[in-house]
Design a protein around this motif. Sequence first.
Motif, mmCIF file in Angstrom:
data_model
loop_
_atom_site.group_PDB
_atom_site.id
_atom_site.type_symbol
_atom_site.label_atom_id
_atom_site.label_comp_id
_atom_site.label_asym_id
_atom_site.label_seq_id
_atom_site.Cartn_x
_atom_site.Cartn_y
_atom_site.Cartn_z
ATOM 1 N N PHE A 51 0.786 -1.252 0.040
ATOM 2 C CA PHE A 51 0.046 -0.126 0.009
ATOM 3 C C PHE A 51 1.069 1.248 0.014
ATOM 4 O O PHE A 51 0.921 2.086 -0.522
ATOM 5 C CB PHE A 51 -0.873 -0.180 1.192
ATOM 6 C CG PHE A 51 -1.925 1.252 1.363
ATOM 7 C CD1 PHE A 51 -3.059 1.394 0.903
ATOM 8 C CD2 PHE A 51 -1.236 2.187 2.149
ATOM 9 C CE1 PHE A 51 -3.550 2.633 0.951
ATOM 10 C CE2 PHE A 51 -1.985 3.359 2.441
ATOM 11 C CZ PHE A 51 -3.312 3.641 1.507
ATOM 12 N N PHE A 55 1.443 3.911 -2.937
ATOM 13 C CA PHE A 55 0.989 5.279 -2.654
ATOM 14 C C PHE A 55 2.018 6.147 -2.940
ATOM 15 O O PHE A 55 1.913 7.192 -3.547
ATOM 16 C CB PHE A 55 0.594 5.321 -1.260
ATOM 17 C CG PHE A 55 -0.322 6.619 -0.763
ATOM 18 C CD1 PHE A 55 -1.567 6.723 -0.876
ATOM 19 C CD2 PHE A 55 0.365 7.843 -0.396
ATOM 20 C CE1 PHE A 55 -2.239 8.011 -0.830
ATOM 21 C CE2 PHE A 55 -0.041 8.988 -0.036
ATOM 22 C CZ PHE A 55 -1.761 9.016 -0.308
ATOM 23 N N LEU A 64 -2.348 10.471 -8.854
ATOM 24 C CA LEU A 64 -3.643 9.961 -8.451
ATOM 25 C C LEU A 64 -3.328 9.104 -6.986
ATOM 26 O O LEU A 64 -3.671 7.805 -7.103
ATOM 27 C CB LEU A 64 -4.230 9.036 -9.381
ATOM 28 C CG LEU A 64 -4.641 9.756 -10.675
ATOM 29 C CD1 LEU A 64 -5.125 8.735 -11.812
ATOM 30 C CD2 LEU A 64 -5.908 10.377 -10.452
ATOM 31 N N PRO A 65 -3.257 9.580 -5.967
ATOM 32 C CA PRO A 65 -3.092 9.088 -4.701
ATOM 33 C C PRO A 65 -4.138 8.055 -4.564
ATOM 34 O O PRO A 65 -5.220 8.236 -4.468
ATOM 35 C CB PRO A 65 -2.956 10.019 -3.645
ATOM 36 C CG PRO A 65 -2.629 11.324 -4.413
ATOM 37 C CD PRO A 65 -3.285 11.211 -5.893
ATOM 38 N N GLY A 66 -3.744 6.820 -4.363
ATOM 39 C CA GLY A 66 -4.672 5.633 -4.032
ATOM 40 C C GLY A 66 -4.703 4.717 -4.984
ATOM 41 O O GLY A 66 -5.064 3.447 -4.820
ATOM 42 N N PHE A 67 -4.336 4.981 -6.439
ATOM 43 C CA PHE A 67 -4.701 4.213 -7.542
ATOM 44 C C PHE A 67 -3.760 3.356 -7.465
ATOM 45 O O PHE A 67 -4.297 1.831 -7.310
ATOM 46 C CB PHE A 67 -4.357 5.091 -8.778
ATOM 47 C CG PHE A 67 -4.607 4.450 -10.130
ATOM 48 C CD1 PHE A 67 -5.773 3.995 -10.468
ATOM 49 C CD2 PHE A 67 -3.440 4.055 -10.948
ATOM 50 C CE1 PHE A 67 -5.945 3.334 -11.775
ATOM 51 C CE2 PHE A 67 -3.564 3.218 -12.183
ATOM 52 C CZ PHE A 67 -5.003 2.995 -12.510
ATOM 53 N N ALA A 69 -1.743 2.440 -4.917
ATOM 54 C CA ALA A 69 -1.790 1.784 -3.459
ATOM 55 C C ALA A 69 -3.004 0.551 -3.551
ATOM 56 O O ALA A 69 -2.879 -0.390 -3.103
ATOM 57 C CB ALA A 69 -2.158 2.949 -2.644
ATOM 58 N N ALA A 70 -4.124 1.228 -4.110
ATOM 59 C CA ALA A 70 -5.333 -0.023 -4.149
ATOM 60 C C ALA A 70 -5.093 -1.242 -4.861
ATOM 61 O O ALA A 70 -5.242 -2.399 -4.477
ATOM 62 C CB ALA A 70 -6.528 0.888 -4.806
ATOM 63 N N SER A 73 -2.069 -3.422 -3.070
ATOM 64 C CA SER A 73 -2.604 -3.982 -1.801
ATOM 65 C C SER A 73 -3.589 -5.078 -2.419
ATOM 66 O O SER A 73 -3.486 -6.233 -1.717
ATOM 67 C CB SER A 73 -3.423 -2.973 -1.101
ATOM 68 O OG SER A 73 -2.992 -1.891 -0.986
ATOM 69 N N GLY B 19 -6.837 2.953 -0.317
ATOM 70 C CA GLY B 19 -6.602 3.425 -1.425
ATOM 71 C C GLY B 19 -7.543 3.951 -2.423
ATOM 72 O O GLY B 19 -7.370 5.038 -2.935
ATOM 73 N N LEU B 20 -8.926 3.107 -2.493
ATOM 74 C CA LEU B 20 -9.821 3.818 -3.435
ATOM 75 C C LEU B 20 -10.406 4.964 -2.789
ATOM 76 O O LEU B 20 -10.813 6.004 -3.360
ATOM 77 C CB LEU B 20 -10.924 2.506 -3.566
ATOM 78 C CG LEU B 20 -10.438 1.558 -4.351
ATOM 79 C CD1 LEU B 20 -11.618 0.169 -4.362
ATOM 80 C CD2 LEU B 20 -10.130 1.682 -5.736
ATOM 81 N N PHE B 22 -8.666 7.113 -1.018
ATOM 82 C CA PHE B 22 -7.907 8.192 -1.153
ATOM 83 C C PHE B 22 -8.194 8.730 -2.904
ATOM 84 O O PHE B 22 -8.208 9.791 -3.305
ATOM 85 C CB PHE B 22 -6.474 8.069 -1.129
ATOM 86 C CG PHE B 22 -5.894 8.241 -0.159
ATOM 87 C CD1 PHE B 22 -5.769 9.420 0.366
ATOM 88 C CD2 PHE B 22 -5.514 7.121 0.999
ATOM 89 C CE1 PHE B 22 -5.031 10.064 1.598
ATOM 90 C CE2 PHE B 22 -4.911 7.669 2.172
ATOM 91 C CZ PHE B 22 -4.677 8.839 2.383
ATOM 92 N N LEU B 23 -8.457 7.703 -3.864
ATOM 93 C CA LEU B 23 -8.528 7.810 -5.202
ATOM 94 C C LEU B 23 -9.951 8.616 -5.190
ATOM 95 O O LEU B 23 -9.866 9.616 -6.199
ATOM 96 C CB LEU B 23 -8.522 6.668 -5.794
ATOM 97 C CG LEU B 23 -8.469 6.685 -7.412
ATOM 98 C CD1 LEU B 23 -7.026 7.454 -7.925
ATOM 99 C CD2 LEU B 23 -8.618 5.364 -7.826
#
Lengths: 155, 258
Positions: A51, A55, A64-67, A69-70, A73, B19-20, B22-23
């Motif tokens: 993750f 991130f 695109l923070p989280g993209f 990372a998701a 993970s 994560g999603l 945040f996205l």
Amino acid sequence: MIPVIFSWYVQDLFQVLLSGKFLVPDLFLVFLIYRMTRDPKDVPSVVWPAFVGGFLWDLRWTALPGFTAAFYSLLAGVCVVVWNQVPDSGRNARLFLVLVLSAQVLAGLVRFISWGSSRGALVGALAFQQFSALPLVIVAALMVAAGVDKDNVKR
Amino acid sequence: MLKGVTSAWLHGLAATSIGLLFLAVSPGLPVVDRAVEVTAVVLDIPERPALWVRHLVSESASWVGGVRRFQERVRSLELENARLRATLEERPELRVTQGYGLIPARIDVRPPALWWNEIRIDKGSRDGIEEGMPALQRGFLVGRVSRVYPDHSWVDILTSTLLFVPVVIDETRDLGVLTGDGRGGINLLYIPEYKDLRPGMRISTALVSDILPAGIPVGEISEKEPDIEGGFRVYYISPGADISVLDSLLIMTERGRP
């Protein structure tokens, strides 16, 4: 933790070298999956680095923070689940190869969607990504096969 | 085993959900832009080796491509040259001969002790060279013929401390005097302190001069900051001619004057 950081850094260097031309191999993810085979019960040390690494990758490259990372993970989590659900006798280099290559292909596809290239470039970019990761994947699979840490791999 | 699987699902789903999340919320947030900026700054130094390699590869590729382009260009020019020679054979009246105002001369002596002061050329009074004639390279002033002998002549070059050339700034019409520093540099003197000339302004010989004809391009004002001496600015000049690699010149006769 240092090897994890180093694998992220190597992937980052590849990205600097190849950005705009090819999709980089997900060396960081490959390394995390390899690490998982050594201690499959230590789930947090695989999923959360995935993750954080994803991130950071987003902050540096996709904005695109989280993209990343998701999906890092998710892929890491799925790999841990599959590895843990397979009986001890089935946890071998072949399973590792299947997991790593599947994760690579899926990560490549997701990355391609965000990369936004033409269909013609898709095959080349994905092929490069898969082939460029192969040496590391093979080395990692050999290490799993050789049972560098027999206790963990065969557990 | 079950515990491990459940734990993996929980951690995996939690991390993916975060994560999603945040996205979903991050696009457009100023703090995200700031974080992206900071990350780039922090990683700037560790990423440099890869940047250097990338730059090196790109430069090498461009060099190889450039060489190929040059080779193609040379081939094309050779063909064109052959065609033009054939045309001249058929129509000799088109042949360009000397006497159009520029006498080509080769530099046969450049004494190391006077490297930035004078050079000797292989043309003299027998070839029509006279004292005071301007010497050019690539269309830019290099210097002035100072002494003439039957078979060779000496040329004072712009970097010499002995040559003073009245010049004009093309854009502003300000007048000044060029002189060398004897070490490869050229200075523009006598520009009042309140005049602020910009780098890149072109300079040519001035009409007020009786030692050289007016309108010969000399070079441009250098990027280097001017010095101030006694109420005047001293500008550094980048000559149009490459004075450090001179091997031949054109001497401008009366007929070639602009």
